[in-house]
Design an enzyme around this catalytic site. Structure first.
Site, PDB file in Angstrom:
ATOM      1  N   HIS A 197      78.717  38.071  34.014  1.00 19.24           N
ATOM      2  CA  HIS A 197      79.450  38.039  32.739  1.00 19.24           C
ATOM      3  C   HIS A 197      80.027  36.628  32.575  1.00 19.24           C
ATOM      4  CE1 HIS A 197      79.708  42.528  33.558  1.00 19.24           C
ATOM      5  NE2 HIS A 197      78.890  42.357  32.528  1.00 19.24           N
ATOM      6  N   GLU A 236      83.800  35.460  33.155  1.00 21.19           N
ATOM      7  CA  GLU A 236      84.486  35.816  34.413  1.00 21.19           C
ATOM      8  C   GLU A 236      84.388  34.616  35.347  1.00 21.19           C
ATOM      9  OE1 GLU A 236      82.797  39.588  35.577  1.00 21.19           O
ATOM     10  OE2 GLU A 236      83.440  40.529  33.717  1.00 21.19           O
ATOM     11  N   HIS A 283      82.900  39.503  40.253  1.00 20.84           N
ATOM     12  CA  HIS A 283      83.308  39.640  38.837  1.00 20.84           C
ATOM     13  C   HIS A 283      84.823  39.482  38.731  1.00 20.84           C
ATOM     14  CE1 HIS A 283      79.642  41.657  36.981  1.00 20.84           C
ATOM     15  NE2 HIS A 283      79.321  41.535  38.258  1.00 20.84           N
ATOM     16  N   GLU A 340      85.677  42.853  42.246  1.00 25.47           N
ATOM     17  CA  GLU A 340      86.463  42.485  41.054  1.00 25.47           C
ATOM     18  C   GLU A 340      87.662  41.678  41.527  1.00 25.47           C
ATOM     19  OE1 GLU A 340      85.715  43.084  37.932  1.00 25.47           O
ATOM     20  OE2 GLU A 340      84.119  44.594  38.131  1.00 25.47           O
TER      21      GLU A 340
END
Ligand SMILES: O=C(O)CCC(=O)N[C@@H](CCC(=O)O)C(=O)O
Ligand SMILES: [Zn+2]
Length: 324
Positions: free
Chosen positions: A55, A58, A148, A211
């Site tokens: 993404h 990010e 991410h 994450e």
């Protein structure tokens, strides 16, 4: 090029030559935009894909990988394993967006073939080829960490998602994630089209999405918040043992998915809550045409609430903490 792999990636510049040996003795091969293979001079039995920027907005993990590559090239960080570094969606990074046309992390496992004209489809195909080529030559342990950041703040600032697989994860996987400073693990229980599901299901890699904090523009990240993750990655890259004794992450199983089936999808609880916010049994979470999701367990927590996704995609996950 190795000192600023990100610069070459963002400007779509090809280094000349496209392979060589760094001052550290590390051998490198540029496999295309944002795709770099690094290996020590001797044969090794551990092979790791490290990806970020699947993404485009990010950015913290992209900066982390840029810095790791520079240190491997200079010799500040010795390399003891073979590694494929992938920066996913460069045009989206330049635009400061999650994606241009479609979410790249929903296009793996061949799903890109259904969207032949989308900007991200050729990239999904190229990333799949790169991973397949890398693991084809890999005898030994196979890892994939896809880094991410979350759109929203999270109760757990650093958490992992494990792709679904039929064999349960070994207990030491949770120790390994603990050593990477991960405080919660979300266990997927269904197949999907994410990058980690691809490398797990098609290449038998031990794969995890990590994450790390919240989306910020390039240059605005406080990377000290992820120092322990970076330290853990450095140990893995240099073949050193990870520290023992970090607290075990809390484990959550996915018990439901909020599917956006039409433009009438409504996230009844709103979308401004932090990831892992808990709701009691009976709470109405989402509605759509002929569909509603209410909490069925004593308590469920919401992760990645996002009613703005395209129709047909997941607009959130509901998880329950595993009792251990
Ligand atoms: O914060 C959000 O809403 C999304 C953060 C993100 O990109 N998460 C990944 C998780 C992938 C997985 O399920 O393993 C994604 O949604 O692609
Ligand atoms: Zn992401």
């Amino acid at each position: 090029m190795l000192e600023d792999f990100l610069h070459f990636t963002l400007h779509n510049e090809t280094p000349e030559p496209t392979a060589g040996t760094a001052p550290s003795g590390v051998r490198w091969r540029w496999l295309g935009q944002g795709m770099l293979e690094l290996s020590p001079p001797r044969q090794v039995d551990t092979h790791m894909v490290l990806s970020a920027g699947i993404h485009g907005d990010e950015t913290a993990p992209i900066e982390i990988l840029r810095d790791l590559v520079a240190d491997l090239a200079s010799g500040a960080l010795p390399l003891a394993i073979r590694v494929l570094v992938l920066l996913g969606n460069a045009p989206a990074m330049t635009a400061g967006k999650r994606y241009l046309d479609d979410d790249l992390n929903r296009l793996f496992c061949g799903a890109y073939r259904k969207l032949p004209h989308c900007a991200e489809s050729p990239r999904a195909a190229a990333l799949e080829r790169a991973v397949a080529g890398f693991f084809d030559e890999a005898a030994g342990a196979r890892w994939h960490l896809d880094l991410h950041t979350a759109i929203r703040p999270s109760v757990f600032e650093r958490f992992a998602l494990l792709p679904h697989r039929t064999a349960p994860y070994r207990e030491d996987v949770f120790d390994w994630l603990a050593a990477l400073d991960i405080s919660a693990v979300l266990n997927h229980r269904e197949q999907s089209n994410t990058f980690t599901y691809f490398s797990c299901s098609q290449h038998n890699a031990l794969a995890a999405t990590l994450e790390l904090g919240k989306v910020m523009p390039f240059g605005m990240n406080d990377l000290t918040r992820f120092a322990k993750v970076t330290d853990g990655l450095r140990l893995m890259l240099s073949g050193q043992p990870l520290p023992q004794g970090a607290p075990r992450p809390r484990i959550f199983d996915v018990v439901g998915q909020l599917d956006k089936q039409s433009e009438r999808f409504v996230l009844v609880v709103g979308s401004q809550m932090a990831n892992f916010t808990a709701y009691p049994k009976g709470t109405l979470i989402a509605t759509d045409d002929g569909y509603q999701y209410a909490v069925a367990h004593e308590e469920e927590r919401i992760v990645f609430p996002n009613p703005k996704v395209k129709v047909g995609l997941r607009a959130g996950l509901m998880v329950v903490e595993r009792v251990v």
